[in-house]
Design an enzyme around this catalytic site. Structure first.
Site, PDB file in Angstrom:
ATOM      1  N   ASP A   8      -9.101   8.239  -4.882  1.00  0.00           N
ATOM      2  CA  ASP A   8      -7.695   8.006  -5.185  1.00  0.00           C
ATOM      3  C   ASP A   8      -6.951   9.189  -4.552  1.00  0.00           C
ATOM      4  OD1 ASP A   8      -5.391   7.059  -6.710  1.00  0.00           O
ATOM      5  OD2 ASP A   8      -5.704   8.869  -7.895  1.00  0.00           O
ATOM      6  N   ASP A  10      -3.123  10.462  -5.154  1.00  0.00           N
ATOM      7  CA  ASP A  10      -2.293  11.284  -6.043  1.00  0.00           C
ATOM      8  C   ASP A  10      -3.089  11.662  -7.292  1.00  0.00           C
ATOM      9  OD1 ASP A  10      -0.240  10.849  -4.264  1.00  0.00           O
ATOM     10  OD2 ASP A  10       0.585   9.162  -5.371  1.00  0.00           O
ATOM     11  N   GLY A  46      -1.177   6.006 -10.973  1.00  0.00           N
ATOM     12  CA  GLY A  46      -2.114   5.040 -10.386  1.00  0.00           C
ATOM     13  C   GLY A  46      -1.611   3.614 -10.313  1.00  0.00           C
ATOM     14  N   VAL A  47      -0.492   3.312 -10.948  1.00  0.00           N
ATOM     15  CA  VAL A  47      -0.001   1.930 -10.894  1.00  0.00           C
ATOM     16  C   VAL A  47       1.063   1.791  -9.795  1.00  0.00           C
ATOM     17  CG1 VAL A  47      -0.560   1.498 -13.327  1.00  0.00           C
ATOM     18  CG2 VAL A  47       1.758   2.165 -12.702  1.00  0.00           C
ATOM     19  N   ARG A  49       4.447   0.830  -7.459  1.00  0.00           N
ATOM     20  CA  ARG A  49       5.849   1.256  -7.575  1.00  0.00           C
ATOM     21  C   ARG A  49       6.623   0.332  -8.522  1.00  0.00           C
ATOM     22  NH1 ARG A  49       8.553   1.701  -1.867  1.00  0.00           N
ATOM     23  NH2 ARG A  49       6.614   2.845  -1.547  1.00  0.00           N
ATOM     24  N   SER A 116      -0.481   3.936  -3.415  1.00  0.00           N
ATOM     25  CA  SER A 116       0.763   4.357  -2.758  1.00  0.00           C
ATOM     26  C   SER A 116       0.956   3.760  -1.369  1.00  0.00           C
ATOM     27  CB  SER A 116       0.798   5.885  -2.660  1.00  0.00           C
ATOM     28  OG  SER A 116       1.961   6.275  -1.971  1.00  0.00           O
ATOM     29  N   LYS A 117       2.172   3.259  -1.129  1.00  0.00           N
ATOM     30  CA  LYS A 117       2.543   2.787   0.202  1.00  0.00           C
ATOM     31  C   LYS A 117       2.849   3.979   1.107  1.00  0.00           C
ATOM     32  CE  LYS A 117       4.132  -1.732  -1.081  1.00  0.00           C
ATOM     33  NZ  LYS A 117       5.121  -2.614  -1.576  1.00  0.00           N
ATOM     34  N   ASN A 118       2.980   5.149   0.517  1.00  0.00           N
ATOM     35  CA  ASN A 118       3.258   6.360   1.286  1.00  0.00           C
ATOM     36  C   ASN A 118       1.983   7.124   1.633  1.00  0.00           C
ATOM     37  OD1 ASN A 118       6.249   6.273   1.233  1.00  0.00           O
ATOM     38  ND2 ASN A 118       5.939   6.409  -0.970  1.00  0.00           N
ATOM     39  N   ASP A 170      -8.070   9.604 -11.206  1.00  0.00           N
ATOM     40  CA  ASP A 170      -7.491  10.392 -12.307  1.00  0.00           C
ATOM     41  C   ASP A 170      -6.770   9.501 -13.311  1.00  0.00           C
ATOM     42  OD1 ASP A 170      -5.348   9.724 -10.556  1.00  0.00           O
ATOM     43  OD2 ASP A 170      -4.144  11.326 -11.434  1.00  0.00           O
TER      44      ASP A 170
END
Ligand code: B16
Ligand code: MG
Length: 215
Positions: A8, A10, A46-47, A49, A116-118, A170
């Site tokens: 993962d 972030d 983790g979820v 946007r 994340s799309k980022n 996390d």
């Protein structure tokens, strides 16, 4: 036998939690939502946007249309990207580079599996891209964690079966997703003790012995 590790992003490789929180908080303030705080932000880990937006909007009496929600999520992302602008490798969590190098030496395949799309921007800015064989992120998926889609895509991109993969996460949603995908899991981060993972540690760097986890 583990042949690949799916990280993962972030909260595992980088610390962007605070930036996500500040961007959501700015949006909540603009909408006059006073009840949104760090405790709620924990549920956004983790979820996706749009699912994170629902955590903010549940504190509001106003009903928003789907179109308005899209606009709000877009606005939050703009604030988040402003905060990411100056990001560099100081955002990488302690000891991550050394752990990734050591795991690569064991001939393991390494991938990111992030909601994340980022993720591509973050990996580029932090210099983590060269460590990775594959990236699966919010741009590849239609369902968000706890659905296992993002990890199954990562496994497929690595050419591995789910049972040959270890997921490092996390968030509770991420650990649930790993189990749903038939993968082993290692829970890390401040809430690792409360995660229903197969293994757990304070952080990636705190894993004293990888052998039993990889066996
Ligand atoms: P974005 P991860 C997740 O990343 C974050 O933990 C979560 O808070 C965020 O809502 C989600 O990415 C979507 O991020 O708005 O950048 O597409 O933990 O799965 O790496
Ligand atoms: Mg995370």
């Amino acid at each position: 036998m583990i042949k690949g590790i799916i990280f993962d992003l972030d909260g595992v490789l980088v610390s962007t939690d605070e930036m996500h929180y500040l961007a959501w908080k700015r949006l909540a303030d603009e909408l006059g939502i006073t009840g949104f705080g760090r405790e709620d932000n924990r549920r956004q880990r983790g979820v996706s946007r749009m699912a994170s937006l629902e955590v903010v909007l549940e504190k509001s009496d106003k009903i928003y249309t789907e179109k308005e929600k899209e606009e709000l999520a877009e606005r939050k992302n703009k604030y988040y990207l402003e905060l990411l602008k100056d990001m560099d490798n100081s955002a990488v969590l302690g000891g991550v580079g050394a752990v990734l190098t050591a795991l690569k030496r064991k001939n393991l395949l390494l991938a990111v599996g992030s909601a994340s799309k980022n993720a591509p921007v973050i990996l580029q800015k932090t210099g983590l891209l060269p460590y990775l064989n594959q990236v699966s992120c919010g741009l590849d998926t239609t369902k968000s964690k706890p659905d296992p889609e993002v990890f199954l895509i990562a496994a497929e991109k690595m050419g591995l079966l789910p049972e040959e993969c270890l997921v490092v996460e996390d968030s509770a949603a991420g650990i649930e997703a790993a189990a749903a995908g038939g993968m082993f899991s290692l829970g890390v981060g401040p809430f690792h003790a409360s995660l229903a993972s197969d293994y757990s540690a304070d952080s990636l760097a705190a894993v004293a012995d990888w052998e039993p986890i990889l066996a």
